[in-house]
Write an enzyme that holds these catalytic residues in place. Structure first.
Site, PDB file in Angstrom:
ATOM      1  N   LYS A 254      29.507 -19.934  35.564  1.00 20.96           N
ATOM      2  CA  LYS A 254      29.090 -19.296  34.305  1.00 20.96           C
ATOM      3  C   LYS A 254      30.205 -19.411  33.271  1.00 20.96           C
ATOM      4  O   LYS A 254      31.366 -19.134  33.564  1.00 20.96           O
ATOM      5  CB  LYS A 254      28.784 -17.812  34.534  1.00 20.96           C
ATOM      6  CG  LYS A 254      27.435 -17.579  35.164  1.00 20.96           C
ATOM      7  CD  LYS A 254      27.029 -16.112  35.070  1.00 20.96           C
ATOM      8  CE  LYS A 254      25.733 -15.891  35.805  1.00 20.96           C
ATOM      9  NZ  LYS A 254      24.572 -16.581  35.196  1.00 20.96           N
ATOM     10  N   ARG A 329      15.911 -17.872  42.094  1.00 19.80           N
ATOM     11  CA  ARG A 329      14.611 -18.408  42.522  1.00 19.80           C
ATOM     12  C   ARG A 329      14.702 -19.038  43.907  1.00 19.80           C
ATOM     13  O   ARG A 329      13.703 -19.110  44.622  1.00 19.80           O
ATOM     14  CB  ARG A 329      14.108 -19.400  41.462  1.00 19.80           C
ATOM     15  CG  ARG A 329      14.995 -20.585  41.270  1.00 19.80           C
ATOM     16  CD  ARG A 329      14.692 -21.342  39.983  1.00 19.80           C
ATOM     17  NE  ARG A 329      15.214 -20.662  38.801  1.00 19.80           N
ATOM     18  CZ  ARG A 329      15.047 -21.093  37.559  1.00 19.80           C
ATOM     19  NH1 ARG A 329      14.344 -22.184  37.317  1.00 19.80           N
ATOM     20  NH2 ARG A 329      15.560 -20.425  36.534  1.00 19.80           N
TER      21      ARG A 329
END
Ligand code: BES
Ligand code: MN
Ligand code: ZN
Length: 478
Positions: A254, A329
């Site tokens: 990130k 996910r």
């Protein structure tokens, strides 16, 4: 923390009274009489009639009556008493009692459902969390005038459950690894059965292993909690929660790094599921509920998965991993496929801090809800409006499905082929690949799961979003 109690009249030991003001009007005749006050006059001093009061505004006056401890009366404005205003006012009282262990009297005169949301918000506004050395626990008691016992019990149960989820979310990631979550699941199971898979037992869970392998000690955990009601032939709800105990992004790190700081809250979905499970027995829920907490840390390390890897999910579907920061996910896919294969759900619902895009579309007040079952969507919207955890129905746009194509696996997982620029939608389409036609809903709570400021019902940080919604909806099964 607040304890809600019923009272018929002001007790001798209450330290303070709260008197609601609705649309500028105040009615508490027995209080006025006891303290020899003209409440309208007292209120007019603070609130000139040309300036309407905002919900949550509090004005205090000193009072005294022989034999009573109470020395302050606080007017609390409920605005015009809309659902939102009732929550704001409740939260304001909760905030006022933060850091105190007082006994207070609340002169409430609302309908049952209004009383419930007011009191739930009070306990949410009261929540604080820190690891300061020498921190004390504060418990205030609210004596609610003529409070209906069922309503008080239910408000206590729901708000305690939300605050439990918040405690888990606020705990920093050096403390809460996946094994820690498993321990919390056992601690708060409240009679629900808890089964935990780790290590070799996770052989088939390719997504959970790919993400969680980045942090081998203690590695990922699959936590299954099961509540079985007394009633036979009950419907079966399966909840799947994203439980990423910290999200660095993995090798797709990130950036800029400060967006990583709040990522201890990336297990908010799992925390909501755990907290819901902890409340089911006491609310005597009439439905079977299984929660699957998909817990892993998404770390950057030599054992982390790489962009370009292909993994095999539970049930056999292969997925090309393109960006290791889309890890949620991957763990959810295993959970959904496991539920479909083993649990025969009537309702399958996942809850996850899944995509930054959800916030772009809806802001931080509504969660993104995806499902193809319009009747169920309506039920969830109603439960959201009643409980305060509001949802907005978002589309599963079939035309965007080509975003999932992969040359080397069944699908690619970032679902960004074709530049549809609808990250929350394409993430939902990815998850739908694993539900095999089962009645399914997906809640993307990236926006609502965390508050940027300490304000109203929410502390800065994890909000415990979803607990109120799910408990409200579960309560509709009779
Ligand atoms: N946990 C994040 C999503 C998130 C972002 C939650 C901000 C709360 C606040 C998730 O794992 C993530 O990184 N999603 C990526 C997906 C992308 C790489 C396809 C995102 O939304 O940018
Ligand atoms: Mn991520
Ligand atoms: Zn994440």
């Amino acid at each position: 923390m607040l304890t809600l109690k019923r009272a018929d009249q002001l007790s001798k030991k209450a330290a303070q009274i709260f008197v609601p003001v609705i649309d500028g009007k105040v009615a508490a005749p027995e209080i006025a009489k006891l303290f020899h006050l003209n409440l309208e006059d007292e209120l007019a001093f603070f609130a000139p009639s040309d300036k309407p009061l905002k919900a949550g505004e509090i004005f205090e006056i000193p009072v005294s009556a022989a034999g009573y401890k109470c020395d302050r009366l606080a007017f609390i404005s409920l605005g015009k008493a809309s659902a939102t205003e009732l929550r704001q006012a409740g939260a304001a009282i909760g905030r006022k009692l933060r850091g105190k262990s007082d006994d207070v009297y609340l002169h409430l005169d609302l309908k049952k459902d209004e009383t419930k949301s007011f009191l739930v918000s009070a306990n949410l506004g009261n929540f604080t969390w820190n690891l300061k050395s020498g921190a004390k626990t504060f418990i205030s008691i609210i004596e609610v005038r003529n409070g209906d016992l069922e309503v008080l019990k239910s408000a206590q149960l729901v708000s305690d459950a939300v605050n439990r989820a918040r405690q888990l979310i606020h705990t920093p990631s050096n403390i809460k690894n996946p094994e820690w979550i498993a321990r919390q699941a056992k601690k708060y199971a409240n009679g629900a059965k808890v089964e935990i898979k780790s290590g070799a037992a996770l052989k088939e869970f390719g997504g959970l292993r790919a993400v969680g392998g980045s942090s081998p000690k203690p590695g990922p955990r699959f936590i299954q909690m099961t509540y079985t009601p007394r009633k036979s032939g009950a419907k079966h709800i399966v909840l799947v929660g994203k439980g990423i105990t910290y999200d660095t992004g993995g090798i797709s790190l990130k950036r800029p790094y400060d967006i990583m700081i709040p990522m201890k809250s990336d297990m908010s979905g799992a925390a909501a599921c755990l907290a819901v499970m902890s409340a089911l027995k006491d609310m005597k829920a009439n439905v079977k509920v299984t929660a699957l907490l998909m817990c892993a840390e998404n770390a950057i390390s030599a054992t982390a998965q790489r962009p370009g890897d292909v993994i095999t999910h539970y049930g056999g579907k292969t997925v090309e991993v393109l960006n290791t920061d889309a890890e949620g996910r991957l763990v959810l896919a295993d959970g959904l496929a496991y539920a479909v294969k083993n649990l025969k759900p009537d309702y399958l619902i996942d809850i996850a801090t899944l995509t930054g895009s959800a916030t772009l579309g809806l802001g931080k007040q509504y969660a993104a809800l995806y499902s193809r079952n319009l009747k169920w969507i309506k039920e969830l919207r109603t439960a959201g409006d009643i409980s305060g955890d509001r949802v907005w129905h978002m589309p599963l746009i079939d035309d965007y499905e080509s975003a999932l194509e992969s040359d080397i696996a069944d699908i690619n997982h970032t679902a960004d082929k074709g530049d549809f620029n609808a990250g929350s939608v394409t993430a939902a389409l990815f998850l739908e690949q694993f539900v095999d036609g089962v009645n399914w809903a997906h809640l993307d709570i990236a926006g609502v799961g965390r508050a940027e400021a300490d304000s109203g019902e929410n502390p800065k940080g994890g909000t415990g979003w979803g607990v109120r919604l799910l408990l409200e909806w579960i309560g509709t099964f009779k």
